[in-house]
Design an enzyme around this catalytic site. Structure first.
Site, PDB file in Angstrom:
ATOM      1  N   TYR A  22      12.612 -77.681  34.039  1.00  0.00           N
ATOM      2  CA  TYR A  22      11.651 -78.653  33.495  1.00  0.00           C
ATOM      3  C   TYR A  22      12.377 -79.830  32.838  1.00  0.00           C
ATOM      4  CZ  TYR A  22       7.465 -80.248  30.932  1.00  0.00           C
ATOM      5  OH  TYR A  22       6.410 -80.989  30.433  1.00  0.00           O
ATOM      6  N   SER A  26      13.916 -82.034  35.438  1.00  0.00           N
ATOM      7  CA  SER A  26      12.905 -82.819  36.170  1.00  0.00           C
ATOM      8  C   SER A  26      12.427 -83.995  35.326  1.00  0.00           C
ATOM      9  CB  SER A  26      11.717 -81.927  36.574  1.00  0.00           C
ATOM     10  OG  SER A  26      10.891 -81.617  35.465  1.00  0.00           O
ATOM     11  N   LYS A  27      12.246 -83.768  34.039  1.00  0.00           N
ATOM     12  CA  LYS A  27      11.702 -84.831  33.183  1.00  0.00           C
ATOM     13  C   LYS A  27      12.772 -85.894  32.872  1.00  0.00           C
ATOM     14  CE  LYS A  27       7.467 -83.266  32.871  1.00  0.00           C
ATOM     15  NZ  LYS A  27       6.329 -83.996  33.414  1.00  0.00           N
TER      16      LYS A  27
END
Ligand code: NAP
Length: 247
Positions: free
Chosen positions: A154, A157-158
């Protein structure tokens, strides 16, 4: 009516933060396309949008499939003739410590969050370039700035979304297309409702404003980035986190 006569596409907007952004945009006068992997849920939210007196369209759209994204953009162009605003909001988590994280969980999160944002940005850029105007808003996260144990997929990805925001802003600026990101902190949604009470208390102790954010707080930043008031801002990330990240 800051978005009167604008057409907005919001991904993953059947529920949560995306739904709130859709409602806020509709109240500001925009016609809003609700897209999500679950068409039934999207249709329900789309009906709520129409009840506000603007036009809406519900689309089943998995952002990981580029051809599906192109098809969706074509459907929007058929119905509305243009697309002024894209909000890349669809996102998932599949948490686990890195040493135990499966390849499938890594791929799934990168595919939806990062590749999905790339797919939608690329597909919407063509009509926006022709129009010589557009706004793209990417929903990142403070976890993409500060990292978090258990969220290797996560956070990567961010962080990728924040870098993609900067690059697409530079590539599209000459065509009058602004690309910015919003990085929420801990927002009260179904995603955070599932967390254990103890963890919620720990999170609260890290937030200087001493409360979780609301979807409306994120939507307000998106409205600003979609409106004429932000026309000289591009490539930026607005952090909406109650003061957790200050650097
Ligand atoms: P949410 O309630 O889970 O909503 C996300 C929506 O995206 C859901 O309707 C989900 O459908 C949909 N979706 C999942 N995979 C998709 C795909 N492949 N294509 C299209 N749609 C897909 O999450 P949220 O809390 O509103 O989060 C929205 C965004 O804000 C995400 O990008 C998230 O990372 C970001 N964010 C949230 C927080 C927070 O505290 N909540 C903090 C920082 C950033 P299903 O439910 O059917 O899977």
């Amino acid at each position: 009516m800051r978005l009167k006569d604008k057409v907005a596409l919001i991904t993953g907007s059947a529920q949560g933060i995306g739904r709130e952004i859709a409602l806020v945009f509709a109240r500001a006068g925009a016609d809003v396309v609700i897209s999500d992997i679950n068409l039934e849920k999207a249709a329900k939210t789309s009906a709520e949008i129409e009840a506000l007196g603007v036009k809406s369209l519900a689309l089943e759209l998995d952002v990981t499939a580029y051809t599906k994204v192109e098809e969706a953009i074509n459907k929007i162009l058929d119905k509305f003739g243009k697309v002024d605003i894209l909000v890349n909001n669809a996102g998932i988590t599949k948490d686990g410590l890195m040493l135990r994280m499966s390849e499938a969980d890594w791929d799934a999160v990168i595919n939806v969050n990062l590749k999905g944002t790339f797919n939608c940005t690329k597909a919407v850029a063509r009509p926006m370039i022709k129009q010589r105007s557009g706004r793209i808003i990417n929903i990142a996260s403070i976890i993409g700035i500060i990292g978090n144990p258990g969220q290797a997929n996560y956070s990567a990805s961010k962080a990728g979304i924040i870098a993609l925001t900067k690059t697409s802003a530079k590539e599209l600026a000459s065509r009058n297309i602004n690309v910015n990101a919003v990085a929420p902190g801990y927002i009260q949604t179904e995603m955070t409702a599932r967390l254990p009470e103890e963890l919620k208390q720990k999170m609260l102790s890290l937030i200087p404003l001493n409360k979780l954010g609301m979807p409306a707080d994120v939507a307000a930043a998106c409205l600003f980035l979609a409106s004429d008031e932000s026309s000289y801002i591009t490539g930026q990330t607005i952090v909406v986190d109650g003061g957790m990240v200050t650097a």
